[in-house]
Design an enzyme around this catalytic site. Sequence first.
Site, PDB file in Angstrom:
ATOM      1  CG  HIS A 182      -1.761  -1.086   1.467  1.00  0.00           C
ATOM      2  ND1 HIS A 182      -2.529  -1.724   0.316  1.00  0.00           N
ATOM      3  CD2 HIS A 182      -1.896  -2.248   2.278  1.00  0.00           C
ATOM      4  CE1 HIS A 182      -3.211  -2.577   0.791  1.00  0.00           C
ATOM      5  NE2 HIS A 182      -2.742  -3.011   1.989  1.00  0.00           N
ATOM      6  CG  HIS A 202      -6.367  -5.889   1.308  1.00  0.00           C
ATOM      7  ND1 HIS A 202      -7.140  -5.283   2.442  1.00  0.00           N
ATOM      8  CD2 HIS A 202      -5.186  -5.618   1.536  1.00  0.00           C
ATOM      9  CE1 HIS A 202      -6.248  -4.688   3.129  1.00  0.00           C
ATOM     10  NE2 HIS A 202      -4.886  -4.574   2.675  1.00  0.00           N
TER      11      HIS A 202
END
Length: 334
Positions: A60, A222
């Site tokens: 991320h 995700h």
Amino acid sequence: MKTKKLINAGADAVDEMLQGVLAAHPRHLYAVADMPRAIIARNGPRKGKVGLVIGGGSGHEPTFLGFVGKGLADAAAIGNVFASPPPDPIIACAKAVDGGTGVLFMYGNYAGDVMNFDMAAEMLALDEIEVRTVLTTDDVASAPADQRDRRRGVAGNVFIFKSAGAACDLLYSFDDVERVARHANARTYTMGVALSPCSLPQTLRPNFLIGEGEMEIGMGIHGEPGVAREPLRPADAVTDELMDSILREMKADRGDRVAVLVNSLGSTPLMELYIMMRRVKSRLDDAGLVIHTSLVGNYCTSLEMAGASITVMHLDDELQRLIDHPCDCAMFVR
């Protein structure tokens, strides 16, 4: 087909990334000895200051390790790709930043993170280090408004962490730091759209499938399912759909101030983000809302996923002061 990545081996990608981060940013960051997944701010922790520890899975970037520095987070515990850090680096982070007045854990509301951070907090209590936790829950798509505590934490982390980190840097009491963190989270709203999947370094395979002419509104960072899969539409229409959800829930009055983030999920270029930002400003102008600060770029990504998210924080006087408070981090300076 397998995807292409500039890696050596999938299993080594996270640790080699961290080695590169430390090589690139020695003025800001160091790792705890014998604990390379515990990343500490050189100029953040100090005696009498509440320590702020953030963390979560890799993939991320610049969330989480990019927001470690003076005026923001004091440390970040780093997990494998899309996986929670285990308790050991979390504990190492907390001990490294403990200034004697408590340590605040902040991270997105995901089951693995909750389990491991809670386990770390229990172990730290045995060493008489007081730990409190504030989960981030800004993802409007992931649960109804009356179930906000079930929502995921996504790109709104940037503003929420920034507010809490400023409160720590200003030597707020532990009670007030926790109050600020909860207040910032409650006034932050994010909606995203995914256009194409990402692939994990270990598999080099797309982690979900989406048609050539499709988009998914509200998909998680995700690859968690969103709220609607629809035909891809022009940027203004997509931005309107995201802003409709945010504005409907935020319930701001004309003249109120906001902070805005238009965030790439990984591969969406700045050209497209600024096209979206143009429409965001138009929608906020129509609602009578004033943009106090805006960020556009890669702030909370999902590897190379194509897509974007919009975050709006509904400011008040205190949050505005905290958002404006200077910080100096490896990948974020204000």
